[in-house]
Design an enzyme around this catalytic site. Sequence first.
Site, PDB file in Angstrom:
ATOM      1  N   ASP A  37      -5.801 -15.485  -7.387  1.00 42.98           N
ATOM      2  CA  ASP A  37      -4.565 -16.138  -7.813  1.00 42.98           C
ATOM      3  C   ASP A  37      -4.950 -17.333  -8.676  1.00 42.98           C
ATOM      4  O   ASP A  37      -6.122 -17.731  -8.724  1.00 42.98           O
ATOM      5  CB  ASP A  37      -3.750 -16.598  -6.596  1.00 42.98           C
ATOM      6  CG  ASP A  37      -2.257 -16.675  -6.883  1.00 42.98           C
ATOM      7  OD1 ASP A  37      -1.519 -15.766  -6.444  1.00 42.98           O
ATOM      8  OD2 ASP A  37      -1.826 -17.632  -7.551  1.00 42.98           O
ATOM      9  N   VAL A  61      -5.908 -12.734 -14.341  1.00 41.60           N
ATOM     10  CA  VAL A  61      -6.155 -11.291 -14.436  1.00 41.60           C
ATOM     11  C   VAL A  61      -6.050 -10.769 -15.862  1.00 41.60           C
ATOM     12  O   VAL A  61      -6.406  -9.610 -16.123  1.00 41.60           O
ATOM     13  CB  VAL A  61      -5.215 -10.478 -13.510  1.00 41.60           C
ATOM     14  CG1 VAL A  61      -5.485 -10.796 -12.052  1.00 41.60           C
ATOM     15  CG2 VAL A  61      -3.745 -10.699 -13.882  1.00 41.60           C
ATOM     16  N   SER A 139       7.480  -1.567 -10.367  1.00 44.83           N
ATOM     17  CA  SER A 139       8.823  -2.085 -10.088  1.00 44.83           C
ATOM     18  C   SER A 139       9.832  -0.966 -10.235  1.00 44.83           C
ATOM     19  O   SER A 139       9.608   0.002 -10.977  1.00 44.83           O
ATOM     20  CB  SER A 139       9.170  -3.208 -11.078  1.00 44.83           C
ATOM     21  OG  SER A 139      10.527  -3.596 -10.967  1.00 44.83           O
ATOM     22  N   TYR A 152       9.343  -6.924 -19.380  1.00 43.21           N
ATOM     23  CA  TYR A 152       8.978  -6.652 -17.983  1.00 43.21           C
ATOM     24  C   TYR A 152       9.145  -5.175 -17.656  1.00 43.21           C
ATOM     25  O   TYR A 152       8.239  -4.549 -17.088  1.00 43.21           O
ATOM     26  CB  TYR A 152       9.855  -7.503 -17.064  1.00 43.21           C
ATOM     27  CG  TYR A 152       9.533  -7.374 -15.598  1.00 43.21           C
ATOM     28  CD1 TYR A 152       8.450  -8.054 -15.043  1.00 43.21           C
ATOM     29  CD2 TYR A 152      10.321  -6.597 -14.754  1.00 43.21           C
ATOM     30  CE1 TYR A 152       8.159  -7.960 -13.692  1.00 43.21           C
ATOM     31  CE2 TYR A 152      10.042  -6.490 -13.407  1.00 43.21           C
ATOM     32  CZ  TYR A 152       8.959  -7.172 -12.877  1.00 43.21           C
ATOM     33  OH  TYR A 152       8.673  -7.067 -11.532  1.00 43.21           O
ATOM     34  N   LYS A 156       6.134  -2.631 -16.632  1.00 40.97           N
ATOM     35  CA  LYS A 156       6.103  -1.969 -15.327  1.00 40.97           C
ATOM     36  C   LYS A 156       6.127  -0.450 -15.476  1.00 40.97           C
ATOM     37  O   LYS A 156       5.505   0.273 -14.679  1.00 40.97           O
ATOM     38  CB  LYS A 156       7.262  -2.456 -14.460  1.00 40.97           C
ATOM     39  CG  LYS A 156       7.133  -3.909 -14.013  1.00 40.97           C
ATOM     40  CD  LYS A 156       5.871  -4.141 -13.186  1.00 40.97           C
ATOM     41  CE  LYS A 156       5.833  -5.528 -12.577  1.00 40.97           C
ATOM     42  NZ  LYS A 156       4.643  -5.770 -11.729  1.00 40.97           N
TER      43      LYS A 156
END
Length: 256
Positions: A37, A61, A139, A152, A156
Amino acid sequence: MHDFSGKVAVVTGGASGIGLAIVERLLKAGAKVAVADLNEAKLRELEEKSNGQVIGVVTNVTKQADVAALVQQTVDRFGGLDVAFNVAGASRAGAIIDQSEDDWDFTVDLCLKGVFLSVKHEARYMKDHGGGAIVNVASLNAHVPMHYGSAYSSAKAGVEMLTKNAALELAKYKIRVNAILPGLVSTPLTAGLTSVDAIYDAYMERIPMGRPADPDEMAGPALFLISEDASYVNGASLLVDGAWAVSGYPDLSKFM
């Protein structure tokens, strides 16, 4: 409760929300966990509480060197890597005709490129050490578009296809790769929406179960997918959405 004693896991985005719920479940099941994180304070807190079961690794990441270092530090500390959960993600919303290139790149890089780099380096180790299992968090929006969420939703959807492609390529190395597709979950990332009564009510109109999920309700299905009970599940997309996908998506444009 599955028993993961002796297993070593990586969880990206593990300092909050779904990632943290997965970390907590893994620890209860006896696993050792590398938590990745950007929230260093939370990582140190998790380490202090874990009695040596956790290593916290500050990781971006979207940076290949960070992800490679995460895997290497996990192996150096715990002696291997058996399973991985790629959870890290966030979104900068915007209408297609107005969204900045920077906001698009931020969202797609974090949600899709970050998963690609994670799978790449996790699988490189697993390939040469007997296999493993990887779960990517996509998602519901991989299937259902939303206003102001083109970046987004596109990212996803990419995570879901990346998962299938990884399952195809990596099965010969005894690596299984699956995805969970959460609906609305009560996390810090969704609080800005669900704290507004009118928006919350619009969501509830579309969720047959009538409530958001708790993060732990995502952790259970995610851990199932790395367990021996899922030994023949590969390349699958598991919707965990309270039946939302069968009802539709709220029109959030009226709130923007």
